[in-house]
Design an enzyme around this catalytic site. Structure first.
Site, mmCIF file in Angstrom:
data_model
loop_
_atom_site.group_PDB
_atom_site.id
_atom_site.type_symbol
_atom_site.label_atom_id
_atom_site.label_comp_id
_atom_site.label_asym_id
_atom_site.label_seq_id
_atom_site.Cartn_x
_atom_site.Cartn_y
_atom_site.Cartn_z
ATOM 1 N NE ARG A 5 -0.872 -0.286 -6.025
ATOM 2 C CZ ARG A 5 0.244 -1.019 -6.146
ATOM 3 N NH1 ARG A 5 0.556 -1.940 -5.290
ATOM 4 N NH2 ARG A 5 1.078 -0.820 -7.148
ATOM 5 C CG HIS A 54 -13.881 -1.683 -2.538
ATOM 6 N ND1 HIS A 54 -13.700 -2.265 -3.778
ATOM 7 C CD2 HIS A 54 -15.031 -2.224 -2.048
ATOM 8 C CE1 HIS A 54 -14.706 -3.107 -4.025
ATOM 9 N NE2 HIS A 54 -15.518 -3.088 -3.003
ATOM 10 N N GLY A 65 -15.672 1.094 -16.135
ATOM 11 C CA GLY A 65 -14.325 0.587 -15.866
ATOM 12 C C GLY A 65 -14.227 -0.430 -14.748
ATOM 13 C CB THR A 66 -15.990 -2.055 -12.401
ATOM 14 O OG1 THR A 66 -15.906 -3.156 -11.491
ATOM 15 C CG2 THR A 66 -17.432 -1.765 -12.744
ATOM 16 C CG ASN A 112 -15.464 -2.199 -18.628
ATOM 17 O OD1 ASN A 112 -14.750 -1.427 -17.999
ATOM 18 N ND2 ASN A 112 -15.388 -3.511 -18.500
ATOM 19 C CG LEU A 113 -10.528 -1.561 -22.965
ATOM 20 C CD1 LEU A 113 -10.570 -0.274 -23.784
ATOM 21 C CD2 LEU A 113 -9.175 -1.665 -22.244
ATOM 22 C CB ILE A 131 -7.954 2.606 -2.771
ATOM 23 C CG1 ILE A 131 -6.787 2.106 -3.636
ATOM 24 C CG2 ILE A 131 -8.855 1.441 -2.343
ATOM 25 C CD1 ILE A 131 -5.804 1.202 -2.882
ATOM 26 C CE1 TYR A 142 -4.050 -1.682 -0.521
ATOM 27 C CE2 TYR A 142 -3.063 -3.262 1.002
ATOM 28 C CZ TYR A 142 -4.027 -2.946 0.065
ATOM 29 O OH TYR A 142 -4.957 -3.886 -0.311
#
Ligand code: APR
Length: 230
Positions: free
Chosen positions: A56, A106, A172-173, A198-199, A90, A53
């Site tokens: 991140r 989240h 995007g999920t 989304n892609l 996040i 993290y």
């Protein structure tokens, strides 16, 4: 059309240079979920988890919002009806893109949570060296992240927004992780129009009324333009 609920995932931040989780070179390739994203993994090897993290946090601080984050910021400013942007991410790119009506289901990489006194603090530095909690002094800070096996934040608020929604948009999920993956079915049940940007098709693609495939930096500004022009 008055009430909009938007769900975003890692794909919206991909073009800002932040890795998604489930791509071939995604975060879960080199970092097994059970090691870095469960309470058990943290109990076993806190240093490994704090390092993950810390990385991140550093990458998020170096990243910038892209056209998709900026477009949702514009929508938030200009949309007169109800709007709730629920992110699984996040990172803080929605905030920096100007979104205010936002919640992080989240958790947030730039927040630390004290397991001793339950206080939360904005946090940009490392957590690896066991810094004291600014509120109680205990060396008990962990990343303020919802790990697998933990309850996502603000579920009541999310479900009550979905219950009132006229439009539900997922951006995007991959639709791999519940409860977020189930929001589309709940939105459909209450009669909202459901749209996926989304892609590629997500796991729950079949539940959406409409799917548009492409990069978020192109699809999201187009969609926002369309919604605000109505
Ligand atoms: N534009 C739009 N979509 C994209 C882009 C892009 N530029 N790049 C990738 N995508 C899509 C992928 O096709 C994929 O469907 O984004 C999705 C990312 O999926 P995941 O990596 O599974 O990320 P996400 O859905 O946010 O994961 C959900 O899993 O491990 C957890 O807690 C973590 O919040 C995360 C949750």
């Amino acid at each position: 059309m008055q009430n909009i609920v938007i769900l975003t995932g890692a794909g919206i931040s991909a073009e800002s240079g932040l890795k998604t989780f489930r791509a071939e070179d995604g975060l879960w390739e080199n970092h097994p979920v059970e090691e870095v994203a469960t309470p058990e993994g943290f109990a076993r090897d806190p240093d490994l988890v704090q390092r993950f993290y810390d990385d991140r946090r550093a990458q998020i601080r170096a990243a910038k919002p892209n056209a998709a984050h900026e477009a949702l910021g514009r929508l938030d400013r200009e949309w007169g009806g109800e709007l709730l942007l629920v992110t699984q991410n996040i990172d803080d790119l929605h905030e920096r893109g100007g979104a205010g009506r936002l919640l992080h289901m989240h958790g947030e990489a730039l927040s630390a949570w004290c397991r001793a006194c339950d206080a939360r603090h904005s946090w940009e530095r490392t957590l690896r060296d066991g810094p004291p909690c600014p509120a109680c002094g205990a060396a008990a800070l962990r990343p303020d992240i919802v790990w697998f096996g933990e309850m996502p934040y603000q579920m009541e608020r999310i479900f009550s927004a979905i219950a009132q929604a006229d439009l539900f948009v997922s951006i995007g999920t991959s639709g791999a992780v519940y409860p977020a993956a189930g929001f589309v079915q709940e939105a459909a049940r209450v009669g909202a129009h459901t749209l996926e940007l989304n892609l590629e098709r997500s796991a729950g693609s079949g539940f959406f009324d409409e799917t548009r495939l492409g990069p978020a930096s192109a699809l999201v500004p187009q969609w926002v333009e369309q919604v605000l022009a109505k």
